[in-house]
Structure formats: structure tokens, C-alpha cells
Scaffold this active site. Structure first.
Site, PDB file in Angstrom:
ATOM      1  CG  ASN A   1      34.116  24.533 -77.428  1.00 55.93           C
ATOM      2  OD1 ASN A   1      33.316  25.138 -77.987  1.00 55.93           O
ATOM      3  ND2 ASN A   1      35.561  24.951 -77.678  1.00 55.93           N
ATOM      4  CG  HIS A   2      30.669  27.998 -76.799  1.00 57.01           C
ATOM      5  ND1 HIS A   2      29.907  28.519 -77.663  1.00 57.01           N
ATOM      6  CD2 HIS A   2      31.879  28.313 -77.163  1.00 57.01           C
ATOM      7  CE1 HIS A   2      30.664  28.764 -78.860  1.00 57.01           C
ATOM      8  NE2 HIS A   2      31.862  28.554 -78.728  1.00 57.01           N
ATOM      9  CG  PHE A   3      33.261  26.774 -70.396  1.00 58.76           C
ATOM     10  CD1 PHE A   3      33.814  27.522 -69.545  1.00 58.76           C
ATOM     11  CD2 PHE A   3      34.198  26.449 -71.215  1.00 58.76           C
ATOM     12  CE1 PHE A   3      35.262  28.060 -69.520  1.00 58.76           C
ATOM     13  CE2 PHE A   3      35.507  26.632 -71.417  1.00 58.76           C
ATOM     14  CZ  PHE A   3      35.910  27.657 -70.440  1.00 58.76           C
TER      15      PHE A   3
ATOM     16  CD  GLU B   1      36.174  25.994 -65.566  1.00 55.03           C
ATOM     17  OE1 GLU B   1      35.641  24.885 -66.114  1.00 55.03           O
ATOM     18  OE2 GLU B   1      37.401  26.503 -65.658  1.00 55.03           O
TER      19      GLU B   1
ATOM     20  N   GLY C   1      41.535  25.721 -70.392  1.00 56.16           N
ATOM     21  CA  GLY C   1      41.751  24.205 -70.472  1.00 56.16           C
ATOM     22  C   GLY C   1      40.430  23.503 -70.469  1.00 56.16           C
TER      23      GLY C   1
ATOM     24  CB  SER D   1      41.876  28.595 -67.824  1.00 50.36           C
ATOM     25  OG  SER D   1      40.715  27.746 -68.086  1.00 50.36           O
TER      26      SER D   1
ATOM     27  CG  HIS E   1      41.533  29.295 -79.446  1.00 54.94           C
ATOM     28  ND1 HIS E   1      41.848  28.113 -79.895  1.00 54.94           N
ATOM     29  CD2 HIS E   1      39.956  29.357 -79.554  1.00 54.94           C
ATOM     30  CE1 HIS E   1      40.751  27.354 -80.161  1.00 54.94           C
ATOM     31  NE2 HIS E   1      39.867  28.297 -79.991  1.00 54.94           N
TER      32      HIS E   1
ATOM     33  N   GLY F   1      42.725  22.470 -77.184  1.00 55.86           N
ATOM     34  CA  GLY F   1      42.336  21.928 -78.511  1.00 55.86           C
ATOM     35  C   GLY F   1      42.278  20.339 -77.838  1.00 55.86           C
TER      36      GLY F   1
END
Length: 865
Positions: A584-586, A588, A762, A768, A787, A790
């Protein structure tokens, strides 16, 4: 839980052992020894009992036996393994020091204020304030004092002005310092000096180490308890006046500390035998009888334990000019069983090197006895077979042993015990092949495992530090976090560049599994990053001063300890510095669609239609490996505690334990690595924007808004009682992030008047949020909020329900969001439908007052691993 029969003996604090069944009614008052980075005592949290269990017996090659249920975990060099997964020949860890059976001490008063009637009242007050007066035989402080008096009798000195000196090796003196401090006194730092010695005409130099306590109250207390004053050679001291009234384990505290100071280490004699461990004293002729009495009292104590000693030696020595001197010596008989009994029940305290050598001696002697026992059994069986008419050639083929041994057993009329074979190693050679941990554990092999009972009552205990709190609820080491960089670009200015920008970012910022980073470095550089954090990036041109001021903790965690991060973790990290990773790392690129609070928005530098960049990643393989390393250690050392936790995926080490401290130092180091990782990605992003838009990053005002860490534990001070009492706590934010309100001293100066920025990512199709720390966060959630959005479904389920290419196409065509990833599977795993509604998550936070809405953003470009 519920794994060990009632007779299994648990090693407790102060060298005691007790059958586990007897802990059921008294576990709350006891501390069990835990083998970790050191052998340390730990509070017992619970004790349990269960009937009707199936029990197996495990026996090692050194003859040690234990009974347990099949699911009971055993420590091995590869971590904890249940008994059912062990086989003959596997290695398990043992801790050979057994201690003495626990006895309740006779309660009597040793010292009262009347014993100090002639002393300054301030001295008496110093003792009463520390609960050392009145002093009773059942006080825990007395057990520490017994050790200190014993060691001081051997290797201490009473100095002027209340100075009490202890001499030894640095590692041993640190243990003495800990006990002095535990009594409430302040030990000195470690002193060292070079000393010259002349023995029988031979001169040599050695470094002398010492520690002192400068309290007159401490000095008087030790003297009243039997520490000799003045020159020991002229003193008539014997064992303390109360010695005979103590339990055996208390006597052992005194005696073993004296042996730690004065007794020689286990050493090879000849023919695979060890020397007699000995202690000696020199006294003047006038007080030599007292010296001999001292030795006799120690010998009597050992005799009561079944440990045989040699006759006390007494001989004249080179006399001084003004008096005649006598040398006295006491030795432990050196047959194997006697030495094993001594080393495993009494041994040496405050002497770590001798204790480690004693562990090796125990294992060597047990191994030797096992070999001799096997040869004796072969000799008996061979003789019986010969007596029954079996031809010698068949007897020889029956046993894997040399023919000469069989022949002598059959025809030689062997009457004594066999010797070990010629190729059996000597003690010193054996010591070179055996490693003893600082917790005094050593490996041995499993000889056999057999079922012994189907209907046995079994017990177990769970250990925890007496503070009853934990470094973490779930085991976390990787500092996942998010940082936002603002710009002065508008969405209109960016339109038309989306595809070029996403391609350039994807090309220039490493992502995905495995190696590859913006900076590749040696381990020395990794260690510097682990210790210094973003300050390292500043020094090497990857940051500006303002970046540090807008980063949580200014980009450097206090207490980071690179030495607690394994070499394997450092090796994994050195090629990943400045990389997104996967999952889930990105990174953006976003546009601000809404500003809910103009005043706070101004303070954060946010306005509608503005372009910002969100970077979400952690400490990569270094953090993952560190997590794995400490998880295995926790499984080995705290399995009883883990069995109590509500989820098997959780792991914890008790706060205050050495393992917890080591983990916290390693975690802080991983946090620093993660901050540098995000800093380098941000620095590279600035360069990409410069090339795409043809302007410097300064002209585009690409400034760090904030970097906030996810999934970490921090030491913080919080009010937890209605009366306003503050306590220092570990706050572990798993699936959470810090949200400190306005005015909190740990909020950066630029934002202190409005509160800490909180960044809530998000999904890549939903946007987000930027929040500020809410006023209620300190009261409701220890200064925390969510954080991120989810997940609603697992990665496997997501890949079954979504196709990566379809998700990419829909995002681009329907929402003008450009996504690029290493694989379609990654896009499927992170599809918008996989995540919760970020709007609802933030609504709850805002309604509770733990994180107040400031701005909302929406994706433009997204790159993923």
C-alpha cells in the site's frame, strides 16, 4: 499454555527453584528467570492448571530430561519450536544453572535503629528512607546485601569518608552497580588505572577496574552485616554472625559472591580432568584461627548441599617485617558429579566470565559422564554375552567401539569405570567449540523423545515485567509513515503534463520488491542513517534545514541504537535507501479540492486547487528484517506471555526487560531510516518536477508540509488519572498516527498555535485528508487518530475480484487519475473498492475531536511498487 507436569522446577530469582505446581498459589509474589540477552528476573503474571494431558519426556545427549505436552515450545537456535516438531539429533537450548530448592526464610530482625544509636541521625534517616531499617531476613533488599557483603569480603575495601570500594572486571562491576542502585544508593562511574605487580621477582602490568559508593550509610550497613573493616590480613572476620540462621539459597548468595571474587575459574588439569576450584586467604598468625574458621563455615555450608571439599590447607608464607602470615586454602573436590553439583547450584556471582566457564564445565562433565556411562554399559553387555557363549567376533561386531576395549572388557576382568576414549577432547579444546550466551544458555542435542503418560495434570506460567505494560501491543518495528509536500502549482498548470509526470516519477523513484534505491551505500552509511536520521540527509545535500523543522521529531528519534539492528537487516537496507517498496506504499500527486478551516489552512499553506505530493512508505527490508529478528527473540523468551494475547499475530516483550530496551533502540533506528527514505524520495520528486515544469523547486515552492510516522511506539508523558497524575508510557500507534493539539510542546513551532498536521491517506480513487490534532485527542486517545482508510478485504480477495488493467483504465477514463505500478496485481490489490470510505473515517475523527478536518485532496497521478 498448560504444558509442564507439576514437578517441573522453575528457576526463580536469587538462585531458587520451585516445582511449578507450587506456583499456583504464590505466583504473584514471585519472579521467574527469563533467558534473554541476559538472565533476568521477571514478574509472573499468571499460573494455570489442566488435568488429563498427554505428556512426553525429552532427553538430551548430556542426560538432561524434561517432561512436557507435545505443544509446549522449546527454545532452539532457530527460535521456539513445539516438542512435537523436535526429533532426535535436533538442537535445543538449555540453561544448566539449576539453583537451590526454595525454602521460606526464618523471619528475624537483623538491624534496627538501635544498632546505629551512635551514628549521625542523618545516616539513620538515609537508611530508614530507603526501607533498610529495620532490616529483616525476609526483605528482598537483604538478598542484594548478602551478595554485596560476600563479594566485598573477597574483593572490596572500606575507605575513608564513607567510600566503599569494589574491584573486578567491568561487566561484573556493572552488576554490582545495579544492585547498589536498587538499594537506593548512587554508585560511582567505572574507574580504571594501570597497576604494577611484583610476584616472586616477576613484574607485570594490569588494568585495575573499580566502583565505589560514597554513602556513609551504605558503608555502615555493609559493616554491620559482616563486611570486614580495616586490613583483611589482620582482621578476625568469619562468616557473618547470622549466617547459620539463613536458608541454603540465602547462604549461597553470600558464598557464591565471595567465590565470584576469590575462586579460580574452571580449568583443565590433565587426562580430561579439571582442577579443584579453590579459594585462599592470607591472615596474620594472630588471626589465622579466625581465617580457618571462616573456611570451615564455608565447607560446612557446601557439605549440607552434598558438595564435598578437600581438607583445609594451612601453611606459612613469606612473612612481613612486622608479623608472621599464614596461608589458608579451601578446594572443591574435583570428581565430575561433585563439580557439576557445585557449578549448577552455587557457582560464581558477580563474575560473568567464570559463570560462563562454569556452564561449559557442566556441559563438558555431563558429556564425559554420558560417554563413560555408555562405555560401561557396553563393557557389561559384552561380558554377559561372552559368559553366555557368544563368540568374541560377534560381540565385537555388535558395538561401534574399538576392539581393544571389547577384549579388555571380556577377558581383562575390568573392575573400574572405563575412561573416556582417546579421541575425547580435553576441557580447553571443548571450550573452543562451545558458545555460552550472556543469558548462560548453551545448545545440546536431543537424544530421545518418548511418550510417558496420557493422564497427567500439567501447569504453566506466563511471565511479564512488574510494570504490566508493553513496548507494543502488536509487534512493530517498521516505521511506515506519510509526508506531504505542498507546491504553488495549480491543477490547471499541471493539466496536460499528467502522463509525462507519472512516467518520469515512476522511472526516477525506485519501487517494488527487492533492491534498488536512490542512494546505495555501505553498512557504515546505513549505521549513520540509523543513528542520525534526516540530519544525515541534510549533510549530504538531500535536504534543507526547513525540512527538518517540518518533520516529526525533526527527523531524528532519540534513543536510536544502530547496534541493536542486525547485520542482515543493515545489508537489506543499504540498497533500498530512497525507494517506495510495494503493497500500500505509494507516491501520489494530488490537488486540494476543499479547505474546511481557512485559518489552519493558511498556517499549513494549503488552498483550493493547489497541487500537493503525498509520499507513503516505511523502512523497507531493513524494518521488515528487524521485525523478524525481534519476533523470533520474543518467541524464544516470552512464549508464555504470547500465549495469553488475543491474536497469534501479536507479540510483545515486557517493558523494562532488556529485550524490550533492545527492541526500542532498534525500532527508533528503523524510524530514522524510514524518515531518510521518505526524504530522499521527496528530494528526487523535486528534481523530477524541475525537469517536467522547467522551473526550480524553490520557484515552485515545493516545501515539506509535514512528515508524520505510522505504526510506531513512542515514550510519552500522559495524564491517565482524574487527579491529573502524569505517567511515562509507551504509546504504540498501530493503525494509528499522532495527533497532538495546539500548544503541545512536541508540535513544530510553525504549527504550535494551530496543532499538528495529521495526514490521512485514502485509496487511490477516493482522495486523502489533512487534519489537525484535536483538543480531545489527549483525553480520549493518547494524542492519536486513525492513520488511513483501512482495508475491507485481503490482498488475495482483492486480486480475485479485480483486474489491475481494468482498474487503471477506469481510474484514468472516469476520474482522470493516472496510475503506474510494477504489475497489474499491485493495482488490483490497491483498488479503490478494497478500502473503507475515507470520508466516514475522517468524519468520526472530526466528530470526536481527536483530529479536526482542515483540507481534502484528490489524486492526479499515482505510482506504486
Amino acid at each position: 499454555m498448560n504444558c509442564l507436569p507439576g514437578g517441573t522446577e522453575v528457576l526463580l530469582e536469587h538462585g531458587r527453584r520451585l516445582p511449578i505446581a507450587e506456583l499456583l498459589d504464590r505466583f504473584e509474589d514471585e519472579r521467574a528467570m527469563v533467558a534473554g540477552s541476559r538472565l533476568v528476573p521477571s514478574k509472573i503474571r499468571l499460573a494455570t492448571e489442566r488435568e488429563g494431558a498427554t505428556v512426553y519426556e525429552l532427553e538430551t545427549e548430556t542426560g538432561d530430561r524434561i517432561r512436557a505436552t507435545a505443544d509446549h515450545p522449546f527454545e532452539t537456535p532457530d527460535g521456539m519450536k513445539p516438542l512435537e516438531e523436535l526429533s532426535e539429533g535436533d538442537e535445543v537450548m538449555v540453561q544448566p544453572f539449576r539453583g537451590l530448592l526454595d525454602e521460606r526464610p526464618e523471619e528475624f530482625t537483623l538491624l534496627t535503629e538501635d544498632d546505629f544509636a551512635d551514628e549521625n541521625p542523618q545516616l539513620v534517616r538515609a537508611l530508614t528512607d530507603r526501607d533498610l531499617l529495620p532490616l529483616k531476613s525476609t526483605d528482598d533488599a537483604f538478598n542484594r546485601l548478602l551478595k554485596l557483603v560476600g563479594f566485598h569480603t573477597g574483593d572490596g575495601a572500606i575507605g575513608s569518608g564513607g567510600q566503599t570500594w569494589f574491584y573486578g572486571e567491568p561487566e561484573d562491576l556493572e552488576s554490582i552497580r545495579e544492585d547498589i542502585a536498587a538499594l537506593g544508593f548512587t554508585p560511582s562511574k567505572m574507574y580504571e588505572r594501570e597497576r604494577s605487580h611484583d610476584i616472586d621477582g616477576k613484574t607485570f602490568e594490569r588494568t585495575e577496574y573499580s566502583v565505589r559508593a560514597s554513602s556513609k550509610a551504605f558503608q555502615k550497613l555493609l559493616v554491620k552485616l559482616g563486611a570486614p573493616e580495616g586490613r583483611k590480613i589482620e582482621s578476625a572476620f568469619t562468616t557473618p554472625w547470622y549466617f547459620d540462621r539463613l536458608t541454603a539459597w540465602q547462604q549461597a548468595l553470600y558464598a557464591s559472591a565471595y567465590f565470584g571474587a576469590e575462586m579460580n575459574a574452571p580449568a583443565a588439569q590433565h587426562d580430561k580432568n579439571l582442577y579443584c576450584p579453590k579459594v585462599s586467604q592470607t591472615r596474620t598468625a594472630e588471626v589465622a584461627d579466625a581465617g580457618e574458621q571462616f573456611m570451615e563455615e564455608l565447607a560446612a555450608f557446601l557439605d549440607r548441599l552434598g558438595i564435598e571439599t578437600n581438607e583445609i590447607e594451612r601453611f606459612e608464607t613469606k612473612s612481613y617485617a612486622d608479623h608472621e602470615t599464614i596461608r589458608l586454602r579451601l578446594g572443591i573436590k574435583n570428581d565430575s558429579e561433585n563439580l557439576i553439583r557445585f557449578f549448577s547450584t552455587v557457582g560464581y556471582r558477580y563474575n560473568h566470565e567464570n559463570r560462563r566457564k562454569a556452564i561449559k564445565a557442566i556441559q563438558y562433565l555431563k558429556t564425559k559422564e554420558a560417554v563413560i556411562g555408555r562405555r560401561a554399559a557396553i563393557a557389561r553387555e559384552g561380558k554377559a554375552m561372552a559368559d553366555g557363549g557368544t563368540p568374541p567376533v560377534e560381540i565385537k561386531s555388535e558395538f561401534d567401539i574399538n576392539e581393544r576395549f571389547i577384549e579388555r572388557s571380556i577377558w581383562g576382568g575390568r573392575s573400574d569405570r572405563p575412561r573416556p576414549p582417546a579421541d575425547f577432547p580435553g576441557f580447553e579444546d571443548y571450550c573452543q567449540t562451545v558458545s555460552v550466551g550472556d543469558d548462560y544458555t548453551v545448545t545440546t542435542r536431543v537424544r530421545s523423545i518418548r511418550k510417558v503418560d496420557d493422564e497427567e495434570t500439567v501447569y504453566d506460567i506466563g511471565v511479564a515485567h512488574d510494570a504490566h505494560n508493553f513496548v507494543a501491543d502488536g509487534f512493530v518495528v517498521s516505521n511506515c509513515g506519510v509526508r506531504m509536500m505542498r507546491t504553488n502549482l495549480t491543477y490547471r498548470e499541471l493539466q496536460g503534463y499528467e502522463e509525462e509526470l507519472v512516467d518520469s516519477l515512476f522511472t526516477n523513484i525506485p519501487s517494488g520488491l527487492g533492491g534498488g534505491g536512490i542512494v546505495e551505500a555501505g553498512v557504515d552509511t546505513v549505521e549513520e542513517i540509523l543513528e542520525r536520521g534526516v540530519d544525515w540527509a541534510l549533510e549530504h545535500g538531500h535536504a534543507v534545514e526547513e525540512d527538518l523543522r517540518h518533520c516529526e521529531d525533526e527527523g531524528m528519534r532519540e534513543g536510536a541504537d544502530a547496534s541493536k539492528v542486525s547485520q542482515k537487516a543493515k545489508d537489506r537496507g543499504k540498497n533500498q535507501i530512497g525507494s517506495l517498496g510495494s503493497g500500500n506504499h505509494f507516491l501520489e500527486v494530488q490537488r486540494v479540492t476543499d479547505v474546511f478551516d481557512d485559518e489552519v489552512g493558511d498556517a499549513y499553506g494549503l488552498e483550493e486547487d493547489q497541487i500537493v505530493v503525498l509520499i507513503h512508505c516505511g523502512s523497507r527490508g531493513l524494518g521488515h528484517q528487524t521485525c523478524t529478528d525481534y519476533l523470533r527473540k520474543i518467541e524464544r523468551q516470552h512464549q508464555g506471555l504470547l500465549n495469553q494475547l488475543p491474536d497469534k499475530e501479536l507479540a510483545a516483550a515486557p517493558a523494562g526487560s532488556q529485550l524490550a530496551e533492545d527492541y526500542y533502540g532498534a525500532m527508533n533506528a528503523a524510524i530514522n531510516f524510514a524518515w531518510v527514505n521518505r526524504q530522499l524520495i521527496m528530494h528526487r520528486t523535486r528534481k523530477v518536477f524541475e525537469r517536467v515544469f522547467g522551473r526550480s523547486w524553490e520557484e515552485m515552492d515545493m516545501r515539506l508540509l509535514y512528515d508524520v510516522a505510522h505504526n510506531i511506539a513512542k515514550k510519552e508523558t500522559h495524564v491517565i488519572d482524574d487527579d491529573g497524575t502524569e505517567r511515562d508510557l509507551y504509546v504504540h500507534r498501530k493503525g494509528a498516527t499522532r495527533a497532538f493539539p495546539a500548544g503541545h510542546p512536541e508540535v513544530p513551532t510553525a504549527y504550535r498555535d494551530v496543532g499538528q498536521p495529521v495526514i490521512i491517506p485514502g485509496s487511490m480513487g477516493a482522495g486523502s485528508y489533512v487534519l489537525r490534532g484535536g483538543e480531545a485527542s489527549m483525553d480520549l486517545t493518547f494524542g492519536s487518530t486513525a492513520h488511513g482508510a483501512g482495508r475491507l478485504m485481503s490482498r488475495t480477495q482483492a486480486k480475485n475480484e479485480y483486474w489491475g488493467g481494468d482498474v487503471q483504465q477506469e481510474l484514468r477514463e472516469q476520474q482522470q487519475i493516472y496510475v503506474k505500478a510494477q504489475s497489474g496485481a499491485t493495482v488490483a490489490e490497491e483498488a479503490p473498492g478494497v478500502y473503507k470510505d475515507v470520508d466516514e473515517v475522517v468524519r468520526v475523527s472530526d466528530a470526536l475531536g481527536i483530529g479536526d478536518k482542515v483540507a481534502r485532496t484528490f489524486p492526479v497521478c499515482n505510482i506504486k511498487g
